[in-house]
Design a protein around this motif. Structure first.
Motif, PDB file in Angstrom:
ATOM      1  N   GLN A 142     -10.912 100.803  33.989  1.00 32.56           N
ATOM      2  CA  GLN A 142     -12.166 101.153  34.658  1.00 32.56           C
ATOM      3  C   GLN A 142     -12.318 100.464  36.008  1.00 32.56           C
ATOM      4  O   GLN A 142     -12.930 101.007  36.924  1.00 32.56           O
ATOM      5  N   ALA A 143     -11.725  99.274  36.141  1.00 31.74           N
ATOM      6  CA  ALA A 143     -11.816  98.554  37.421  1.00 31.74           C
ATOM      7  C   ALA A 143     -10.974  99.223  38.502  1.00 31.74           C
ATOM      8  O   ALA A 143     -11.350  99.235  39.680  1.00 31.74           O
ATOM      9  N   ALA A 144      -9.835  99.793  38.106  1.00 27.18           N
ATOM     10  CA  ALA A 144      -8.894 100.316  39.105  1.00 27.18           C
ATOM     11  C   ALA A 144      -9.016 101.820  39.348  1.00 27.18           C
ATOM     12  O   ALA A 144      -8.763 102.300  40.460  1.00 27.18           O
ATOM     13  N   ALA A 145      -9.399 102.594  38.325  1.00 24.63           N
ATOM     14  CA  ALA A 145      -9.305 104.053  38.415  1.00 24.63           C
ATOM     15  C   ALA A 145     -10.114 104.684  39.552  1.00 24.63           C
ATOM     16  O   ALA A 145      -9.582 105.519  40.295  1.00 24.63           O
ATOM     17  N   PRO A 146     -11.402 104.343  39.746  1.00 26.48           N
ATOM     18  CA  PRO A 146     -12.171 105.037  40.792  1.00 26.48           C
ATOM     19  C   PRO A 146     -11.555 104.891  42.179  1.00 26.48           C
ATOM     20  O   PRO A 146     -11.446 105.873  42.928  1.00 26.48           O
ATOM     21  N   ALA A 147     -11.121 103.678  42.545  1.00 24.10           N
ATOM     22  CA  ALA A 147     -10.562 103.461  43.880  1.00 24.10           C
ATOM     23  C   ALA A 147      -9.190 104.122  44.024  1.00 24.10           C
ATOM     24  O   ALA A 147      -8.847 104.639  45.097  1.00 24.10           O
ATOM     25  N   LEU A 148      -8.383 104.134  42.935  1.00 24.86           N
ATOM     26  CA  LEU A 148      -7.050 104.747  43.023  1.00 24.86           C
ATOM     27  C   LEU A 148      -7.139 106.272  43.068  1.00 24.86           C
ATOM     28  O   LEU A 148      -6.362 106.925  43.758  1.00 24.86           O
ATOM     29  N   PHE A 149      -8.084 106.845  42.331  1.00 22.90           N
ATOM     30  CA  PHE A 149      -8.248 108.305  42.343  1.00 22.90           C
ATOM     31  C   PHE A 149      -9.097 108.770  43.526  1.00 22.90           C
ATOM     32  O   PHE A 149      -9.048 109.934  43.909  1.00 22.90           O
ATOM     33  N   GLY A 150      -9.907 107.879  44.053  1.00 20.12           N
ATOM     34  CA  GLY A 150     -10.680 108.197  45.254  1.00 20.12           C
ATOM     35  C   GLY A 150     -11.922 109.029  45.021  1.00 20.12           C
ATOM     36  O   GLY A 150     -12.497 109.567  45.967  1.00 20.12           O
ATOM     37  N   VAL A 151     -12.367 109.149  43.768  1.00 19.31           N
ATOM     38  CA  VAL A 151     -13.576 109.921  43.452  1.00 19.31           C
ATOM     39  C   VAL A 151     -14.330 109.238  42.317  1.00 19.31           C
ATOM     40  O   VAL A 151     -13.846 108.290  41.702  1.00 19.31           O
ATOM     41  N   GLN A 152     -15.513 109.771  42.036  1.00 18.63           N
ATOM     42  CA  GLN A 152     -16.301 109.280  40.903  1.00 18.63           C
ATOM     43  C   GLN A 152     -15.527 109.484  39.598  1.00 18.63           C
ATOM     44  O   GLN A 152     -14.917 110.527  39.380  1.00 18.63           O
ATOM     45  N   VAL A 153     -15.538 108.467  38.744  1.00 19.37           N
ATOM     46  CA  VAL A 153     -14.872 108.547  37.437  1.00 19.37           C
ATOM     47  C   VAL A 153     -15.930 108.433  36.346  1.00 19.37           C
ATOM     48  O   VAL A 153     -16.774 107.540  36.372  1.00 19.37           O
ATOM     49  N   VAL A 154     -15.884 109.364  35.404  1.00 16.55           N
ATOM     50  CA  VAL A 154     -16.831 109.409  34.295  1.00 16.55           C
ATOM     51  C   VAL A 154     -16.072 109.115  33.007  1.00 16.55           C
ATOM     52  O   VAL A 154     -15.056 109.765  32.724  1.00 16.55           O
ATOM     53  N   ALA A 181     -10.992 101.718  50.086  1.00 15.68           N
ATOM     54  CA  ALA A 181      -9.916 101.445  51.049  1.00 15.68           C
ATOM     55  C   ALA A 181      -8.806 100.626  50.396  1.00 15.68           C
ATOM     56  O   ALA A 181      -7.613 100.880  50.612  1.00 15.68           O
ATOM     57  N   VAL A 182      -9.195  99.657  49.558  1.00 11.67           N
ATOM     58  CA  VAL A 182      -8.200  98.828  48.865  1.00 11.67           C
ATOM     59  C   VAL A 182      -7.385  99.695  47.910  1.00 11.67           C
ATOM     60  O   VAL A 182      -6.158  99.588  47.831  1.00 11.67           O
ATOM     61  N   GLY A 183      -8.080 100.553  47.186  1.00 15.09           N
ATOM     62  CA  GLY A 183      -7.392 101.445  46.239  1.00 15.09           C
ATOM     63  C   GLY A 183      -6.400 102.357  46.929  1.00 15.09           C
ATOM     64  O   GLY A 183      -5.284 102.572  46.424  1.00 15.09           O
ATOM     65  N   GLN A 184      -6.790 102.894  48.071  1.00 19.95           N
ATOM     66  CA  GLN A 184      -5.877 103.790  48.788  1.00 19.95           C
ATOM     67  C   GLN A 184      -4.670 103.028  49.339  1.00 19.95           C
ATOM     68  O   GLN A 184      -3.563 103.567  49.423  1.00 19.95           O
ATOM     69  N   ALA A 185      -4.866 101.757  49.691  1.00 21.54           N
ATOM     70  CA  ALA A 185      -3.732 100.930  50.126  1.00 21.54           C
ATOM     71  C   ALA A 185      -2.757 100.696  48.970  1.00 21.54           C
ATOM     72  O   ALA A 185      -1.529 100.703  49.158  1.00 21.54           O
ATOM     73  N   VAL A 186      -3.287 100.507  47.763  1.00 19.88           N
ATOM     74  CA  VAL A 186      -2.429 100.347  46.578  1.00 19.88           C
ATOM     75  C   VAL A 186      -1.644 101.642  46.319  1.00 19.88           C
ATOM     76  O   VAL A 186      -0.448 101.605  46.006  1.00 19.88           O
ATOM     77  N   ARG A 187      -2.316 102.790  46.470  1.00 19.87           N
ATOM     78  CA  ARG A 187      -1.621 104.070  46.309  1.00 19.87           C
ATOM     79  C   ARG A 187      -0.480 104.206  47.321  1.00 19.87           C
ATOM     80  O   ARG A 187       0.615 104.683  46.992  1.00 19.87           O
ATOM     81  N   GLN A 188      -0.748 103.800  48.566  1.00 26.21           N
ATOM     82  CA  GLN A 188       0.281 103.900  49.608  1.00 26.21           C
ATOM     83  C   GLN A 188       1.474 102.996  49.281  1.00 26.21           C
ATOM     84  O   GLN A 188       2.631 103.375  49.486  1.00 26.21           O
ATOM     85  N   GLN A 189       1.171 101.816  48.754  1.00 24.93           N
ATOM     86  CA  GLN A 189       2.227 100.888  48.361  1.00 24.93           C
ATOM     87  C   GLN A 189       3.088 101.511  47.255  1.00 24.93           C
ATOM     88  O   GLN A 189       4.322 101.461  47.295  1.00 24.93           O
ATOM     89  N   PHE A 190       2.444 102.143  46.268  1.00 25.73           N
ATOM     90  CA  PHE A 190       3.151 102.817  45.174  1.00 25.73           C
ATOM     91  C   PHE A 190       4.002 103.967  45.724  1.00 25.73           C
ATOM     92  O   PHE A 190       5.180 104.115  45.373  1.00 25.73           O
ATOM     93  N   THR A 191       3.404 104.775  46.601  1.00 24.77           N
ATOM     94  CA  THR A 191       4.107 105.934  47.164  1.00 24.77           C
ATOM     95  C   THR A 191       5.338 105.490  47.959  1.00 24.77           C
ATOM     96  O   THR A 191       6.402 106.123  47.881  1.00 24.77           O
ATOM     97  N   ALA A 192       5.199 104.400  48.712  1.00 23.30           N
ATOM     98  CA  ALA A 192       6.324 103.907  49.522  1.00 23.30           C
ATOM     99  C   ALA A 192       7.491 103.495  48.630  1.00 23.30           C
ATOM    100  O   ALA A 192       8.653 103.831  48.913  1.00 23.30           O
ATOM    101  N   VAL A 193       7.195 102.815  47.525  1.00 22.17           N
ATOM    102  CA  VAL A 193       8.264 102.407  46.597  1.00 22.17           C
ATOM    103  C   VAL A 193       8.878 103.630  45.925  1.00 22.17           C
ATOM    104  O   VAL A 193      10.101 103.725  45.768  1.00 22.17           O
ATOM    105  N   ARG A 194       8.037 104.596  45.538  1.00 27.84           N
ATOM    106  CA  ARG A 194       8.547 105.806  44.895  1.00 27.84           C
ATOM    107  C   ARG A 194       9.473 106.572  45.833  1.00 27.84           C
ATOM    108  O   ARG A 194      10.547 107.032  45.440  1.00 27.84           O
TER     109      ARG A 194
END
Length: 484
Positions: free
Chosen positions: A399-411, A461-474
């Motif tokens: 729950q702490a990570a999902a909203p920022a990583l997905f970039g939208v409201q999480v229910v 913004a932090v979540g999207q940076a984590v996504r970019q880090q993941f994408t770069a490694v992938r």
């Protein structure tokens, strides 16, 4: 004021809810396991006598549960093929679940039609081992006498509706159920009978596909039975999903599905094009690795359960001090890397702490599902809100990570029998239409699922940076694996 019932016949049990037709409030509920013995090796059987579903239905409905009910909706496990002979008797037990026996048959069918692209154009996706069309091919190859006797093809919810109505001449299904067969096209809204013949070796009778608000019929006692649908579609309907909504389901493997206006044909095989229970579409993208990545990490760290892993992960910070886990432990389907393994990148002296690995497991799982979400977004599917399902959705680290990583409201909905509730809502819709009180284009407006709502907020913004880090490694590890 009235009451309706929804029953969900899952792979293991029957659940019944009785609901108020106006609000959807659950008034009563029943439950009974299917009287099915597990095979010697444990797990679920691949063959089940459909009578087991009727027996558990009767038990779940005991004690006057259905007293006063005016209409019933049926949701049932998907991909359960019930082959009938010309007299309406089962030719053999129902073939259920993700049938491993049928993997060779799936590859045979792909080749027989001329490749994955040909299947994508025909019915929205290439055959998979679980689908009825593939089971038909297996039947023709391995039980030719049973294949020859097969005259009618039903799925679990079709068969249950037919039984409740007293086995009439007319047999029905709905778009949602039909869309998973491999011989019905969500794009055209029609069967492809030549694909049945390709798989089975001859034609067979197929149930009539009726509309979302149509009734399949009325019992001699005057009980209206709605169209019924598959479990996935019924759960989406029970949750109250609409345009702009997606569901991220956290099982051992993961899936992302969203409501969309049109069917998406996809030759890459990443999108399975299903129809929903309302007249819209439900494109689905599956990942092979979700909670299994968390369980593996917990074992590696010597932790007893996922709650302990979550507590440990919360001691780290977003980005896991540079650690990135590509969680492809079983190979992966999205992206299509069937023979790969997982990767742990970013190891530095300061990142080599248990809490950072724990956090990287959660971020890796969610970023993998974020990739699946991006497959749909890349095809024009709008996602403004995500329903997060599965026991792992309750974990604080998720729950702490999902909203920022997905970039939208999480229910995060409270646990409930959403498939059964969706079936009851469908029953209320059909009942209202039959009485002229509801529009066949607009389902009853029931109260939404009780849920916890999480916003990305300042963490976006932090979540999207984590996504970019993941994408770069992938991309560095598996260049060009994603061609969105």
């Amino acid at each position: 004021m009235g009451i309706v019932a929804g029953l969900d016949s899952s792979p293991d049990f029957t659940r019944i809810v009785v609901c108020d037709t106006d609000t959807g409030a659950v008034l009563r509920q029943g439950y009974a396991p299917h009287p099915v013995e597990a095979p010697d090796g444990g797990g679920r059987p691949s063959d089940v006598d459909p009578q087991a579903w009727l027996l558990s239905l009767g038990e779940a409905a005991g004690g006057g549960l259905l007293e006063g009910v005016q209409a019933i909706g049926v949701s049932a496990q998907q991909n359960a093929l019930v082959p009938l002979d010309a007299q309406g008797n089962t030719v053999r037990p129902a073939m259920v679940g993700g049938d491993k026996r049928a993997q060779v048959a799936a590859a045979d069918l792909v080749d027989a039609l001329g490749g994955r692209e040909a299947w994508a154009q025909a019915v929205g996706c290439a055959p998979q081992a679980a689908q009825p069309v593939t089971k038909l091919r297996w039947l023709a190859k391995n039980e030719p006498e049973n294949a020859l006797r097969t005259a009618v093809l039903l799925q679990a919810h079709d068969w249950l509706v037919w039984q409740l109505l007293g086995r009439p001449v007319r047999r029905t299904t709905d778009r949602g159920g039909a869309s998973g067969t491999g011989y019905w096209s969500a794009a055209t809204g029609g069967y492809r009978p030549e694909l049945v013949e390709l798989a089975l070796g001859h034609q067979a009778m197929l149930p009539e596909v009726i509309g979302p608000a149509d009734a399949a019929g009325t019992t001699p006692e005057g009980l209206l039975i709605s169209a019924g649908t598959g479990e996935t579609m019924s759960a989406a309907f029970g949750l109250g999903m609409g345009l702009g909504d997606a569901v991220v389901s956290l099982g051992a493997s993961g899936s992302v599905m969203a409501v969309h206006r049109e069917a998406l044909a996809d030759q890459s095989g990443m999108i399975t094009s299903l129809a929903d229970a309302t007249g819209m579409h439900l494109p689905v993208v599956t990942t092979l690795n979700a909670v299994r990545a968390l369980r593996g990490t917990a074992e590696l760290l010597g932790l007893p359960d996922l709650e302990s892993l979550s507590d440990l992960a919360m001691k780290s910070t977003p980005g896991s001090h540079g650690l990135v886990l590509l969680p492809y432990l079983e190979g992966e389907r999205t992206p299509n890397l069937p023979h790969t393994a997982g990767t742990l990148a970013g190891l530095r002296r300061e990142s080599m702490k248990p809490e950072h690995l724990a956090r990287a497991a959660f971020e890796g799982m969610l970023c993998g599902l974020g990739d699946a979400l991006d497959v749909l977004r890349g095809r024009g599917v709008e996602v403004r809100r995500i329903f997060l399902l599965g026991p792992a959705a309750e974990l604080p680290a998720v729950q702490a990570a999902a909203p920022a990583l997905f970039g939208v409201q999480v229910v995060v909905p409270q646990p409930a029998d959403y498939a059964a509730i969706g079936a009851a809502r469908q029953a209320a819709w059909a009942l209202g239409v039959s009485r002229g009180t509801l529009d066949p284009r607009t389902p009853p407006a029931w109260q939404g699922a009780a849920a916890q709502v999480l916003e990305p907020g300042d963490e976006l913004a932090v979540g999207q940076a984590v996504r970019q880090q993941f994408t770069a490694v992938r991309e560095q590890t598996h260049p060009g694996a994603f061609q969105l």
